[in-house]
Design an enzyme around this catalytic site. Structure first.
Site, PDB file in Angstrom:
ATOM      1  N   GLU A  84     -12.552  34.162  -1.218  1.00 41.49           N
ATOM      2  CA  GLU A  84     -13.167  33.470  -2.584  1.00 41.49           C
ATOM      3  C   GLU A  84     -13.839  33.651  -2.976  1.00 41.49           C
ATOM      4  O   GLU A  84     -14.568  33.616  -4.390  1.00 41.49           O
ATOM      5  CB  GLU A  84     -13.312  31.683  -2.032  1.00 41.49           C
ATOM      6  CG  GLU A  84     -13.159  30.803  -3.092  1.00 41.49           C
ATOM      7  CD  GLU A  84     -14.709  31.054  -3.617  1.00 41.49           C
ATOM      8  OE1 GLU A  84     -15.385  30.364  -4.392  1.00 41.49           O
ATOM      9  OE2 GLU A  84     -16.009  31.320  -2.799  1.00 41.49           O
ATOM     10  N   CYS A 116      -9.241  28.219  -0.876  1.00 44.82           N
ATOM     11  CA  CYS A 116      -8.729  28.776   0.462  1.00 44.82           C
ATOM     12  C   CYS A 116      -7.615  29.458   0.722  1.00 44.82           C
ATOM     13  O   CYS A 116      -7.543  29.258   2.226  1.00 44.82           O
ATOM     14  CB  CYS A 116      -9.255  27.260   1.103  1.00 44.82           C
ATOM     15  SG  CYS A 116     -11.275  26.972   0.249  1.00 44.82           S
ATOM     16  N   HIS A 238      -5.717  22.919   6.979  1.00 48.80           N
ATOM     17  CA  HIS A 238      -7.271  23.705   6.300  1.00 48.80           C
ATOM     18  C   HIS A 238      -8.216  23.113   6.742  1.00 48.80           C
ATOM     19  O   HIS A 238      -8.706  21.501   5.829  1.00 48.80           O
ATOM     20  CB  HIS A 238      -6.984  23.960   5.049  1.00 48.80           C
ATOM     21  CG  HIS A 238      -8.231  23.985   4.389  1.00 48.80           C
ATOM     22  ND1 HIS A 238      -8.960  25.415   4.776  1.00 48.80           N
ATOM     23  CD2 HIS A 238      -8.908  23.549   2.889  1.00 48.80           C
ATOM     24  CE1 HIS A 238     -10.357  25.009   3.931  1.00 48.80           C
ATOM     25  NE2 HIS A 238     -10.043  23.901   2.955  1.00 48.80           N
TER      26      HIS A 238
HETATM   27  N1  CAA Z   1     -21.874   7.542  10.239  1.00 47.49           N
HETATM   28  C1  CAA Z   1     -20.786   7.367  10.019  1.00 47.49           C
HETATM   29  N2  CAA Z   1     -20.540   7.372   9.120  1.00 47.49           N
HETATM   30  C2  CAA Z   1     -20.972   7.661   8.368  1.00 47.49           C
HETATM   31  C3  CAA Z   1     -22.256   7.364   7.615  1.00 47.49           C
HETATM   32  C4  CAA Z   1     -22.677   7.027   9.277  1.00 47.49           C
HETATM   33  N3  CAA Z   1     -24.241   6.754   9.362  1.00 47.49           N
HETATM   34  N4  CAA Z   1     -22.570   7.913   6.864  1.00 47.49           N
HETATM   35  C5  CAA Z   1     -21.027   7.934   5.910  1.00 47.49           C
HETATM   36  N5  CAA Z   1     -20.772   7.788   6.893  1.00 47.49           N
HETATM   37  C6  CAA Z   1     -18.891   8.074   6.346  1.00 47.49           C
HETATM   38  C7  CAA Z   1     -17.793   7.897   5.198  1.00 47.49           C
HETATM   39  O1  CAA Z   1     -18.518   6.027   5.750  1.00 47.49           O
HETATM   40  C8  CAA Z   1     -17.071   8.792   4.296  1.00 47.49           C
HETATM   41  O2  CAA Z   1     -16.029   8.687   6.007  1.00 47.49           O
HETATM   42  P1  CAA Z   1     -14.984   8.616   5.162  1.00 47.49           P
HETATM   43  O3  CAA Z   1     -14.318   8.975   4.459  1.00 47.49           O
HETATM   44  O4  CAA Z   1     -13.608   7.954   6.042  1.00 47.49           O
HETATM   45  O5  CAA Z   1     -14.682   6.975   4.283  1.00 47.49           O
HETATM   46  C9  CAA Z   1     -17.981  10.015   4.670  1.00 47.49           C
HETATM   47  O6  CAA Z   1     -18.662   9.566   6.590  1.00 47.49           O
HETATM   48  C10 CAA Z   1     -18.738  10.689   4.035  1.00 47.49           C
HETATM   49  O7  CAA Z   1     -20.002   9.950   3.406  1.00 47.49           O
HETATM   50  P2  CAA Z   1     -19.461  10.167   1.565  1.00 47.49           P
HETATM   51  O8  CAA Z   1     -18.160  10.278   0.978  1.00 47.49           O
HETATM   52  O9  CAA Z   1     -20.096   8.832   1.630  1.00 47.49           O
HETATM   53  O10 CAA Z   1     -20.333  11.778   1.780  1.00 47.49           O
HETATM   54  P3  CAA Z   1     -20.372  12.150   0.032  1.00 47.49           P
HETATM   55  O11 CAA Z   1     -20.486  11.543  -1.265  1.00 47.49           O
HETATM   56  O12 CAA Z   1     -22.279  12.472   0.121  1.00 47.49           O
HETATM   57  O13 CAA Z   1     -19.479  13.506   0.136  1.00 47.49           O
HETATM   58  C11 CAA Z   1     -17.936  14.760   0.050  1.00 47.49           C
HETATM   59  C12 CAA Z   1     -18.005  13.923   0.572  1.00 47.49           C
HETATM   60  C13 CAA Z   1     -17.099  14.550  -0.845  1.00 47.49           C
HETATM   61  C14 CAA Z   1     -16.729  15.475   1.549  1.00 47.49           C
HETATM   62  C15 CAA Z   1     -18.640  16.087   0.163  1.00 47.49           C
HETATM   63  O14 CAA Z   1     -19.474  16.433   1.157  1.00 47.49           O
HETATM   64  C16 CAA Z   1     -18.173  16.999  -0.587  1.00 47.49           C
HETATM   65  O15 CAA Z   1     -17.991  16.786  -2.479  1.00 47.49           O
HETATM   66  N6  CAA Z   1     -17.526  18.550  -0.464  1.00 47.49           N
HETATM   67  C17 CAA Z   1     -17.436  19.301  -0.889  1.00 47.49           C
HETATM   68  C18 CAA Z   1     -15.542  19.419  -1.160  1.00 47.49           C
HETATM   69  C19 CAA Z   1     -14.573  19.272  -0.219  1.00 47.49           C
HETATM   70  O16 CAA Z   1     -14.723  19.571   1.399  1.00 47.49           O
HETATM   71  N7  CAA Z   1     -13.084  18.552  -0.469  1.00 47.49           N
HETATM   72  C20 CAA Z   1     -12.084  18.752   0.128  1.00 47.49           C
HETATM   73  C21 CAA Z   1     -11.283  18.662  -0.073  1.00 47.49           C
HETATM   74  S1  CAA Z   1     -11.048  20.694  -0.723  1.00 47.49           S
HETATM   75  C22 CAA Z   1     -10.771  21.417  -0.073  1.00 47.49           C
HETATM   76  O17 CAA Z   1     -10.375  21.240   0.751  1.00 47.49           O
HETATM   77  C23 CAA Z   1     -10.598  23.194  -0.776  1.00 47.49           C
HETATM   78  C24 CAA Z   1     -12.106  23.274   0.270  1.00 47.49           C
HETATM   79  O18 CAA Z   1     -12.168  24.299   1.036  1.00 47.49           O
HETATM   80  C25 CAA Z   1     -13.393  23.320  -0.958  1.00 47.49           C
END
Ligand code: CAA
Length: 396
Positions: A84, A116, A238
């Protein structure tokens, strides 16, 4: 010989990662949040961070070098470089790697792109080449530096790694079976326009899109004669972050109405998560790093077990397929070496990580020389007269 009688698959698999490692506690402290969100919530403890003098070419060549040192180059007439994070709009990163590795001129080398997913495209194309002429061997390299904006929600899901694998007839590691399920959907969940060095992502939508693609690919896999869920022993997904694999596996269990309890579900994926937790997202390499992790960390001999693979590339293209672990595969693993590679990374603090992140943007679009920071077999020297320069530290 008919193609149906030829067994094809992955004969060897090696990996490399970046020189530096950031513990996600550093990022959590900077963000002023509980590190449990990263360690448990997304299932990541560390991420590899590239030094100034390494990139997808140096990592990809370092992974491929291990394959060539063991198997030589005879019969390799194709190199497929999946990424990528390409370094040139025209010239394939694979041609740079081919040069560094001192491979024969009688070789076709191309770069494959679809977020990916493209390493899986490489695998499937390679299987076709080998099925047509079993004397050929195809080198697939998947190498990526996952990069999101500083202070964005994607930041803890960065990482860097490369895998290289050799696709042959009568493979020694994994025989790939033929039914596959495909699912393509023209969406914007994660993408990177040419003028950006970091991905644009709609995080929550990307999670939903991944799961919807899994349903679509699995459905087609089954309709084309693929085996039932119960006939698959382990799963490799993945892994943009390891919690995503758990979410995906839970979804597949639900779709297939499998009676597996939580412990049974975890046992089917747990060993595939070990390396990715420490490396972070490696985009194209991620699912095959998951496979390596499974083979090297499962306490049992997996010979004869069937693995289900779900490969997802945002934008989006995905594929579900299976493979069977081959007898004697354990003698080919580089487990001690691979663990040592992870342990040998240089720990950096938040300020050092931020400086490296900002360096990438600062040098974009001009000539520059890199500082010598790494000790690996290949170095990225910088850009002169708009040409990328590399060095092999020893003759290949
Ligand atoms: N202790 C334990 N768990 C906690 C916590 C704590 N103190 N605080 C939060 N959490 C948990 C939440 O409950 C949540 O768990 P669930 O999803 O199981 O409910 C998890 O931590 C994440 O919390 P948020 O959803 O609030 O996190 P966020 O809004 O900051 O974003 C994300 C998470 C969307 C993955 C972000 O990191 C992101 O955008 N990442 C990039 C995109 C990505 O990886 N997408 C995956 C699919 S696309 C793909 O696969 C292609 C690729 O490679 C990119």
């Amino acid at each position: 010989m008919t193609t149906a009688s030829i067994r094809v698959g992955i004969d060897d698999l090696a990996f490399a990662t970046a020189h530096n490692v950031l513990d996600l506690k550093e990022l959590a402290d900077h963000d002023g949040i509980d590190v449990g969100k990263f360690y448990v919530g997304i299932g990541q403890t560390q991420m590899s961070v590239a030094a100034e003098d390494e990139d997808i070419v140096t990592m990809g060549a370092a992974a491929a070098r291990q394959i060539l040192q063991r198997h030589g180059t005879t019969g390799i007439r194709t190199v497929l470089f999946a990424t990528e994070s390409g370094v040139d709009q025209s010239k394939s990163a694979g041609v740079y790697a081919h040069g560094l590795l001192g491979m024969s001129a009688h070789c076709r080398v191309v770069e494959l792109k679809q977020a990916c997913y493209s390493a899986t495209a490489g695998l499937q194309f390679a299987l076709g080449i080998v099925a047509r002429d079993p004397s050929e061997r195809v080198l697939v390299i998947a190498s990526d530096i996952a990069r999101y904006a500083l202070d964005s929600s994607g930041e803890p899901t960065q990482g860097a790694a490369a895998v290289a694998f050799l696709v042959t007839a009568d493979p020694s590691l994994i025989e790939i079976e033929s039914p596959t399920g495909l699912f393509t959907d023209d969406i914007h969940d994660f993408w990177r326009p040419n003028y950006r060095s970091a991905a644009v992502v709609d995080g929550k939508y990307s999670l939903a899109a991944y799961l919807q693609s899994l349903e679509g690919a699995w459905g087609e896999y089954r309709s084309r004669g693929g085996v039932s869920f119960g006939e698959i022993d382990r799963f490799c997904y993945h892994q943009p972050f390891t919690k995503m694999a758990k979410k995906a596996h839970d979804r597949l269990v639900a779709i297939t109405e499998s009676p597996l309890d939580a412990a049974g579900r975890a046992a089917q994926i747990e060993d595939s998560l070990t390396y990715n937790k420490q490396v972070g997202n490696s985009y194209t390499a991620s699912i095959y790093l998951g496979l390596l992790s499974l083979l090297e960390n499962a306490p049992d001999d997996l010979a004869g077990e069937r693995i289900g693979f779900f490969s997802y590339g945002s934008g989006s293209v995905s594929e579900f397929f299976t493979g069977v672990v081959q007898p004697g595969y354990r003698s080919l693993l580089r487990t001690e070496h691979d663990r040592q590679v992870l342990d040998a990374r240089r720990p950096i603090d938040y300020a050092q990580y931020r400086a490296l992140h900002e360096h990438v943007e600062a040098v974009r679009g001009g000539d520059f020389e890199t500082a010598a920071q790494t000790a690996g077999p290949f170095r990225f020297l910088g850009v002169r007269d708009d040409m990328r320069r590399y060095e092999a530290r020893e003759a290949q």
